[in-house]
Write an enzyme that holds these catalytic residues in place. Sequence first.
Site, PDB file in Angstrom:
ATOM      1  CG  ASP A   2      -1.729   1.219   1.423  1.00  0.00           C
ATOM      2  OD1 ASP A   2      -2.012   1.875   0.402  1.00  0.00           O
ATOM      3  OD2 ASP A   2      -2.104   1.523   2.574  1.00  0.00           O
ATOM      4  CG  ASN A  37      -3.658   4.850  -1.656  1.00  0.00           C
ATOM      5  OD1 ASN A  37      -3.542   3.842  -0.957  1.00  0.00           O
ATOM      6  ND2 ASN A  37      -4.645   5.022  -2.512  1.00  0.00           N
ATOM      7  CG  ASP A  45      -6.162   2.558   0.334  1.00  0.00           C
ATOM      8  OD1 ASP A  45      -5.144   1.841   0.477  1.00  0.00           O
ATOM      9  OD2 ASP A  45      -6.764   2.645  -0.758  1.00  0.00           O
ATOM     10  CG  ASP A  78      -1.197   1.508  -3.806  1.00  0.00           C
ATOM     11  OD1 ASP A  78       0.011   1.302  -4.042  1.00  0.00           O
ATOM     12  OD2 ASP A  78      -1.611   2.102  -2.782  1.00  0.00           O
ATOM     13  CG  ASP A  86      -7.036 -12.468 -13.099  1.00  0.00           C
ATOM     14  OD1 ASP A  86      -7.889 -13.068 -13.766  1.00  0.00           O
ATOM     15  OD2 ASP A  86      -6.588 -12.879 -12.019  1.00  0.00           O
ATOM     16  CG  ASP A 100     -11.865 -15.622 -13.196  1.00  0.00           C
ATOM     17  OD1 ASP A 100     -11.124 -15.997 -12.276  1.00  0.00           O
ATOM     18  OD2 ASP A 100     -13.100 -15.500 -13.072  1.00  0.00           O
ATOM     19  CD  GLU A 110      -9.579 -20.026 -11.974  1.00  0.00           C
ATOM     20  OE1 GLU A 110      -9.537 -20.178 -10.748  1.00  0.00           O
ATOM     21  OE2 GLU A 110     -10.474 -19.370 -12.546  1.00  0.00           O
ATOM     22  CG  HIS A 155      -6.513 -15.480  -5.841  1.00  0.00           C
ATOM     23  ND1 HIS A 155      -5.996 -16.050  -6.974  1.00  0.00           N
ATOM     24  CD2 HIS A 155      -7.785 -15.145  -6.152  1.00  0.00           C
ATOM     25  CE1 HIS A 155      -6.917 -16.044  -7.928  1.00  0.00           C
ATOM     26  NE2 HIS A 155      -8.007 -15.491  -7.454  1.00  0.00           N
ATOM     27  CG  ASP A 156      -9.425 -18.585  -6.087  1.00  0.00           C
ATOM     28  OD1 ASP A 156      -9.850 -17.561  -5.528  1.00  0.00           O
ATOM     29  OD2 ASP A 156      -9.340 -18.709  -7.327  1.00  0.00           O
TER      30      ASP A 156
HETATM   31  C1  NOJ Z   1     -11.720 -17.652 -10.013  1.00  0.00           C
HETATM   32  C2  NOJ Z   1     -10.975 -16.614  -9.239  1.00  0.00           C
HETATM   33  O1  NOJ Z   1      -9.645 -17.024  -9.072  1.00  0.00           O
HETATM   34  C3  NOJ Z   1     -11.713 -16.426  -7.940  1.00  0.00           C
HETATM   35  O2  NOJ Z   1     -10.992 -15.658  -7.019  1.00  0.00           O
HETATM   36  C4  NOJ Z   1     -13.041 -15.817  -8.256  1.00  0.00           C
HETATM   37  O3  NOJ Z   1     -13.812 -15.724  -7.073  1.00  0.00           O
HETATM   38  C5  NOJ Z   1     -13.803 -16.654  -9.277  1.00  0.00           C
HETATM   39  N1  NOJ Z   1     -12.996 -17.121 -10.359  1.00  0.00           N
HETATM   40  C6  NOJ Z   1     -14.926 -15.869  -9.883  1.00  0.00           C
HETATM   41  O4  NOJ Z   1     -14.385 -14.911 -10.759  1.00  0.00           O
END
Ligand code: NOJ
Length: 534
Positions: free
Chosen positions: A22, A24, A26, A30, A99, A201, A264, A325-326
């Site tokens: 970060d 700025n 918040d 960024d 992305d 995605d 993905e 990240h998932d």
């Molecule tokens: C896959 C992404 O990696 C995930 O973070 C997102 O919630 C879903 N697709 C929906 O876009």
Amino acid sequence: MAERTWWKRGIVYQIYPRSFQDTNGDGVGDLEGIRRRLDHLAWLGVDALWISPIYPSPMADGGYDVADYRDIDPLFGSLADFDRLVGEAHERGLKLILDFVPNHSSSQHAWFRESRSSRTNPKRDWYIWRDPAPGGGPPNNWISNFGGSAWTFDEATGQYYYHAFLKEQPDLNWRNPELREAMFDTLRFWLERGVDGFRVDVIWHLMKDPEMRDNPPNPGYTPGQPAINRLLQIHSADHPDIYGVIAGMRKVLDGYPDRVLIGEIYLPIERLVTYYGPDLTGAHLPFNFQLIHTTWRARDIEALVREYEGKLPEGGWPNWVLSNHDQPRIAARVGQAQARVAAMLLLTLRGTPTLYYGDELGMPAVHIPRDRVQDPWEKNEPGIGIGRDPSRTPMPWDRSPNAGFSSVEPWLPLNQDWHSRNVAAMRDEPASILTLTRNLIALRRERKSLMVGRYAPVLVTDEVFVYLREAGDERVMAALNLTGDPQTVHLPDHLQGGHVLVSTLAQVPANPVGGALTLRGHEGLLIELTRQAA
Ligand code: NOJ
């Protein structure tokens, strides 16, 4: 020539932009933050940065709900900041991958507002609208990936719209040629700005069964699993018409030199590999998530590498992903000691590795108190362990307040051990996982065998997995102990007599390696074998 392609030789580093740096004040990362950390990324030795979505968004799903495909959300900066970031990344030899989120937009996107305004609006067909089922209720039984029905009723126009994710993420209709063209133009918009490729995605979701038949029940479903698992997703995704769509994206990218298309895809290996497309007209790299789902055992890992290598189409380039990240982070799944072995595996298998930010620090799963949960999926289906926030926490840079990430309290809590687990503390620590990761990256860059060479399995036991990477007369052997106990394996004659390049443990054992190779608990060794006589 193919061996020179950057996305084959290189290492992709995924940045979750809300959590990188970060600037700025918040509490959210960024673009300027990423720019200021470019020297660090160059120091680490990665080749390409993939940045999760940065477009204008109401942030119902962390930016995967895009309200404008051709701008930057003020939370992250501006187009000028973006251009500067691309320019300065390129100056350092770093590629930049965006992305691309084509399956759905935000319900706040101007296209959807138009689409829902009336049944006769020209953009009505850009989304997926259906009448209620004959007896009333949703048109079919499809479930949202985040729980509940995948259909939301629109009172004003008397129809349902389909959303594979949140109701704030209506699915776009890729069967509509105008929509396709608009999306291809979006790709061009960013390509013209110099981006080096896209991670697309949920690419396997774009085309659905045109008849929208019900999905069958999943016989393997057990209560406690997320709702989406109740049904087999056979009609709502992975439809054969997808290949034409991806070929269309490829055609756009192929109009520019040296760009990459990453998809993905969460599918079993035999389906995954079809996404290279007929005659390799599909994704350059259909993301391979096998290491995320496997049990962490030598025989299981060897078997999946064998299956994947065996099923790749001729000319299809492999790739490997350990976390994103998932998903729960690698250190959360296998523990700190094996996270080091996993780093060696990721960086020595054949194919492009994707490294998730923070995994180079062995970032653990961070506990998120209930009142700080951000992930909409966790909010919809609380308490069953699907929350993604624990893997999305801020990058700890140093011991200054808020770990040098921000001048204020960050949007998600820091890892509890950030005083010791941070970049500054681990950079100069010879035994840290950061040093190990950097050393492995450097070795991979120096050796053609590791970068683009052949893969050959050597042996597997219940505990140990050994394989070779070869190019010309260069041979490097990886020997991984997947357990906490010492293990001894016997190497064939022609693989004896090498010297150890790196161990996942602090001290490198004495050379040379003889017929009996002993690995300490949680030890992975990278061994350079004597060059073979011509
Ligand atoms: C896959 C992404 O990696 C995930 O973070 C997102 O919630 C879903 N697709 C929906 O876009």
